[in-house]
Structure formats: structure tokens, C-alpha cells
Motif scaffolding. Structure first.
Motif, PDB file in Angstrom:
ATOM      1  N   SER A 236       7.115  11.420  28.191  1.00  0.00           N
ATOM      2  CA  SER A 236       7.863  11.397  26.930  1.00  0.00           C
ATOM      3  C   SER A 236       8.722  12.633  26.722  1.00  0.00           C
ATOM      4  O   SER A 236       9.622  12.633  25.878  1.00  0.00           O
ATOM      5  CB  SER A 236       6.889  11.255  25.751  1.00  0.00           C
ATOM      6  OG  SER A 236       6.036  12.384  25.668  1.00  0.00           O
ATOM      7  N   ASP A 237       8.463  13.687  27.481  1.00  0.00           N
ATOM      8  CA  ASP A 237       9.257  14.915  27.351  1.00  0.00           C
ATOM      9  C   ASP A 237      10.467  14.859  28.281  1.00  0.00           C
ATOM     10  O   ASP A 237      10.300  14.771  29.499  1.00  0.00           O
ATOM     11  CB  ASP A 237       8.416  16.142  27.697  1.00  0.00           C
ATOM     12  CG  ASP A 237       7.336  16.412  26.662  1.00  0.00           C
ATOM     13  OD1 ASP A 237       7.530  16.002  25.505  1.00  0.00           O
ATOM     14  OD2 ASP A 237       6.300  17.022  27.012  1.00  0.00           O
ATOM     15  N   PRO A 238      11.685  14.894  27.744  1.00  0.00           N
ATOM     16  CA  PRO A 238      12.872  14.872  28.621  1.00  0.00           C
ATOM     17  C   PRO A 238      12.946  16.126  29.468  1.00  0.00           C
ATOM     18  O   PRO A 238      12.651  17.223  28.999  1.00  0.00           O
ATOM     19  CB  PRO A 238      14.046  14.799  27.635  1.00  0.00           C
ATOM     20  CG  PRO A 238      13.498  15.320  26.352  1.00  0.00           C
ATOM     21  CD  PRO A 238      12.054  14.969  26.322  1.00  0.00           C
ATOM     22  N   ASN A 243      17.480  13.745  36.212  1.00  0.00           N
ATOM     23  CA  ASN A 243      17.431  12.918  35.017  1.00  0.00           C
ATOM     24  C   ASN A 243      18.849  12.652  34.527  1.00  0.00           C
ATOM     25  O   ASN A 243      19.526  13.550  34.030  1.00  0.00           O
ATOM     26  CB  ASN A 243      16.618  13.628  33.927  1.00  0.00           C
ATOM     27  CG  ASN A 243      16.388  12.759  32.709  1.00  0.00           C
ATOM     28  OD1 ASN A 243      16.824  11.605  32.655  1.00  0.00           O
ATOM     29  ND2 ASN A 243      15.702  13.291  31.720  1.00  0.00           N
ATOM     30  N   VAL A 247      19.728  12.791  27.410  1.00  0.00           N
ATOM     31  CA  VAL A 247      18.963  14.009  27.107  1.00  0.00           C
ATOM     32  C   VAL A 247      18.776  14.883  28.343  1.00  0.00           C
ATOM     33  O   VAL A 247      18.710  16.114  28.240  1.00  0.00           O
ATOM     34  CB  VAL A 247      17.592  13.656  26.493  1.00  0.00           C
ATOM     35  CG1 VAL A 247      17.757  13.091  25.099  1.00  0.00           C
ATOM     36  CG2 VAL A 247      16.815  12.685  27.387  1.00  0.00           C
ATOM     37  N   ASN A 305      16.801   6.671  26.837  1.00  0.00           N
ATOM     38  CA  ASN A 305      15.398   7.047  26.938  1.00  0.00           C
ATOM     39  C   ASN A 305      15.266   8.497  27.406  1.00  0.00           C
ATOM     40  O   ASN A 305      16.244   9.191  27.647  1.00  0.00           O
ATOM     41  CB  ASN A 305      14.678   6.106  27.908  1.00  0.00           C
ATOM     42  CG  ASN A 305      13.226   5.907  27.534  1.00  0.00           C
ATOM     43  OD1 ASN A 305      12.696   6.599  26.672  1.00  0.00           O
ATOM     44  ND2 ASN A 305      12.582   4.959  28.186  1.00  0.00           N
ATOM     45  N   SER A 306      14.023   8.937  27.581  1.00  0.00           N
ATOM     46  CA  SER A 306      13.788  10.322  28.006  1.00  0.00           C
ATOM     47  C   SER A 306      14.020  10.528  29.496  1.00  0.00           C
ATOM     48  O   SER A 306      14.209  11.658  29.947  1.00  0.00           O
ATOM     49  CB  SER A 306      12.365  10.749  27.650  1.00  0.00           C
ATOM     50  OG  SER A 306      11.414   9.907  28.293  1.00  0.00           O
TER      51      SER A 306
END
Length: 453
Positions: A236-238, A243, A247, A305-306
Motif C-alpha cells: 500500500s505504500d507507493p 513504479n 505516485v 494505484n500505488s
């Protein structure tokens, strides 16, 4: 004599010539991706943590022990997924990896065949080699096989779910979706399509299957609670590496929080507008609605999303295949510019222009997903505004020419659409046609996802 046998006995159409040219290219590309690139592997190895977790599960040892301070691939599947993949560790790691590569390759090929059927094409159509070659030339398929990830099986689950949903086989559609969610929740947003169509029985098995598998896996696992207390928190933590979600890149480039949220909210509003227009005006156009809505939901998940990684884009193949539909939102060049951003295997890192090349390489996936959502919202919005201006909202927002039978300018001509006894009709065939971010020390290396997703 052999060469004479290869000569056609009658004149061939352009479509036939293209098919003969593309089939060997497609088949050899598949063989290269599976037996050379995938078997050779790469420094990024998504399979190793999966195998180690399966081995730990079978020996009743803790599974969720990864050090999340490192950027190496981590094991991130829930206990239900661990239960399903545990048989991988029954044989030695090398043979197990080869089996997993073949399983995902077979799943992708079966998904290719089912996509053809879904859009009413046959293996003898020109669409067959074009789609196969395009799929196995894409970054998402190549890196799924090279990194040895489960995405191929998830794609198959998505296509089977769509076919069962359209056939009103609700419980079976939910079961397939539930099996996929049990391993990784990528396809979870697709339950919204079932809800929009009023197919509520899908929820029974889509929710029931992963819950049942979790209940079975819980007493067999040494540390199932750690997935929820430790791994889920990490997910849940970006993060600012590997990535391509908004975010992720915002954190990497140091964008202020207000700007990051502003971009996410703006894109979210576009997604809601697209989904509302699809729900309001296209629910009865079943194939178009399911293919387009699934593409919007999947792209929104990756972008908003994250965590979003380039090879997740495999789930957009049904949307891309919808280009053969006359009212497709993909029949414009900006849409395919977006597709190039998140599907192309090309690398944009440059020795001469390092900063520019690095930025293009890092941002092209995010921009590609974002541009695709913008294009879909603009196409549907323009149709709505034109229909409102012309006072025909009651009959839908497609213009009249889109609602009439398909014309010879179709993108791909299926055999059953061409009259064999008509030269004029036969001639219509002639008209057819990781993510990742390198460190500063390794700019020439290919991108590497850092989590088994």
C-alpha cells in the motif's frame, strides 16, 4: 518440383499474401521468446522468490520474510496464492522454472485463440498471425516470460472471464475471476462490469473462491497473518523505484503532494466520465462495453494505484483487439501512440543524451497509460456532445454510420465476412491491414521490476 508445388494455382489476394508472410514470422517469434529469451532469463528473476516461498510453505516454514528495504524481487502473493502455486516446489528449481515459463506461454497462446473467437475471427483470418506476432513482440509478454511471472495466467483468466460473462455463465465467470484474485488481485476491478450488467451471481464465486482458498491455506501456513500485517502494508505504500504509477514517478521526480493528488484526481474524473458514458449508452452493445470498460478499469488501476509496472499492460489486450469493432475508441492515432508508450520493447536510454533518454524511458509508460485514458474520455465525450447537439441521445451516442453494417474499410477481414464468389468482396481484404527504472550506476541495463506482482 518442390518450388513448383509452393506456387499458387490461382491469383492470391493481398490478405492471403500477408497471412503467408506473417505466420512464419509469428511462429518463429513465439519460439524465440519462449525457448531462447525466457530460458536465458535476466538479472531480474520473479520466479526465485516464488519458488522459495512455495518450498517454505511445503515445509511449514515462514513465507513472508523478505527484507523490503532491498529492491530485489519480493514474494507478495497472499496465502491463497501460496496454496495454489505450492506444487511448483515439488521439482528442482530449474525444471520448475521451465514448467512455469511453458505454463504462462501456453496461457498467453490460449488467450490469443480465445480473443480471436471473442471477436469472431478464425485461425484462417489475417487477424490471427497479426495478433500473435503483436503479442509476442510486446514488452509485456517478453518480460513476463523472461522474468518468469504469472501474468500470462492472469491474462487467460481475464479473457475466459469475459467470455463466460458474455455467455451469462455467472457462477463460472466468478470462479475464474476468484481464482485469479486468489493469486493476485489485478483483475478485482472487473467485478464492477458484472455489477453494471446486473450479473450479481458473479460476486458469489468471485469472493467465495479466494475466501475458501484462504481458509484452507491458513492452518497450513506458518505465518499467514504476516501477509496482512506486513506485506499488505508494503504494497500500500507507493515507492519511487520500478513504479510507473503516477505516485511512483511523482515520488522519483520530487513532485509536491498537491500536484500529485491533483493529477490523480483529474485522471480519476476522466475515468468516471468514461465509465458513466459506457454504462449509460453502451450496456446493450455487450462486446464493446465489456472490452472497453475492462480496458478503462485496468488502465486506471495501473495508473492511479500505488504500484504500476509496465508488464501489467498485458491485461489491455482485449481493449486493443476491440479496434476491429466499428465503434471502437481505438480507431485513432493518439490511442496507438499511447499503446507504443506502454507496449513497445524499445529502450530509450541514450549514451549521447543521457538525461533526456532516461526521462523518456521512465515516463513513457505513465504517459502512455494517461494518454490512453484521455483519448477514451475524449472520444466518448465527443460522441455524447455531438449526439446531444443533434438531439439523438435517446437512440444512443454513436452516429448513424457506426450503427450500420460493417463496410469494406474494416481493419481486419475475417473469412466469413468475405464472399468467396465475389471478386469485388474478395478485394476488400486488400484494405485490411518493465517497466522499471535503472539506477544511476546501471543505465545500460534493462528495466527490472522489483516485486513479484
Amino acid at each position: 518440383m518442390l518450388l513448383r508445388q509452393l506456387e499458387p494455382r490461382t491469383a492470391r489476394t493481398t490478405a492471403e499474401v500477408i497471412k503467408f508472410a506473417l505466420w512464419p514470422l509469428a511462429v518463429m517469434t513465439v519460439l524465440n521468446r519462449v525457448f531462447i529469451k525466457a530460458v536465458n532469463g535476466f538479472i531480474t528473476d520473479d520466479f526465485k522468490p516464488v519458488y522459495n516461498a512455495s518450498l517454505a510453505f511445503l515445509n511449514h516454514r515462514p513465507v513472508y520474510t523478505a527484507n523490503y528495504d532491498l529492491v530485489d524481487p519480493h514474494y507478495l502473493y497472499p496465502p491463497s496464492g501460496t496454496l495454489l502455486i505450492a506444487p511448483l516446489a515439488l521439482i528442482d528449481p530449474e525444471k520448475s522454472r521451465w514448467c512455469f515459463i511453458l505454463l504462462n506461454a501456453a496461457a498467453i497462446i490460449l488467450a490469443w485463440y480465445l480473443l480471436l473467437k471473442l471477436f469472431k475471427f478464425t485461425l484462417s483470418s489475417m487477424a490471427a498471425p497479426i495478433l500473435l506476432l503483436a503479442m509476442f513482440s510486446s514488452e509485456t509478454v517478453i518480460n513476463t516470460l523472461v522474468f518468469t511471472n504469472v501474468n500470462g495466467c492472469v491474462l487467460l483468466a481475464e479473457v475466459v472471464f469475459m467470455m463466460l460473462l458474455l455467455a451469462r455463465r455467472d457462477l463460472w465467470a466468478g470462479a475464474i475471476l476468484g481464482l485469479s484474485i486468489a493469486v493476485k488481485p489485478t483483475l478485482a476491478p472487473l467485478v464492477l462490469i458484472a455489477a453494471a450488467r446486473g450479473q450479481w451471481k458473479v460476486f458469489y464465486t468471485a469472493i467465495g473462491v479466494p475466501l475458501a482458498l484462504t481458509a484452507i491455506a491458513w492452518p497450513l501456513s506458518a505465518d499467514p497473518d504476516k501477509f496482512f500485517t506486513r506485506t499488505a502494508r508494503y504494497l500500500s505504500d507507493p515507492r519511487d523505484y520500478f513504479n510507473s504509477a503516477i505516485v511512483g514517478n511523482a515520488a522519483y521526480y520530487g513532485l509536491p503532494l498537491w500536484l500529485t493528488w491533483g493529477i490523480r484526481i483529474l485522471m480519476g474524473v476522466m475515468v468516471l466520465i468514461s465509465l458513466w458514458l459506457l454504462y449509460r449508452y453502451y450496456r446493450d452493445d455487450e462486446l464493446f462495453f465489456v472490452a472497453t470498460a475492462s480496458g478503462v478499469l485496468m488502465t486506471a488501476e495501473f495508473l492511479l494505484n500505488s504500484l504500476g509496472q509496465m508488464y501489467y499492460s498485458m491485461m489491455l489486450f482485449p481493449l486493443l483487439m476491440s479496434v476491429v469493432l466499428r465503434n471502437s475508441v481505438m480507431r485513432n492515432w493518439p490511442a496507438w501512440l499511447a499503446v507504443f508508450g506502454f507496449m513497445s520493447y524499445d529502450k530509450w536510454l541514450s549514451d549521447r543524451w543521457q538525461g533526456l533518454g532516461r526521462n523518456v524511458e521512465y515516463l513513457r509508460i505513465t504517459f502512455g497509460w494517461g494518454l490512453l485514458l484521455i483519448v477514451i474520455a475524449c472520444v466518448l465525450g465527443d460522441r455524447y456532445l455531438a449526439a446531444r447537439r443533434e438531439g439523438r441521445l435517446q437512440s444512443g451516442i454513436d452516429p448513424e454510420w457506426m450503427r450500420s453494417p460493417e463496410s469494406p474499410d474494416a481493419v481486419l477481414v475475417a473469412p466469413h465476412r468475405v464472399a468467396a464468389d465475389s471478386g469485388a468482396h474478395a478485394d476488400t481484404a486488400d484494405n485490411s491491414v518493465v517497466n522499471g527504472r535503472e539506477t544511476e550506476q546501471s543505465l545500460r541495463a534493462e528495466p527490472q521490476p522489483s516485486a513479484v506482482q
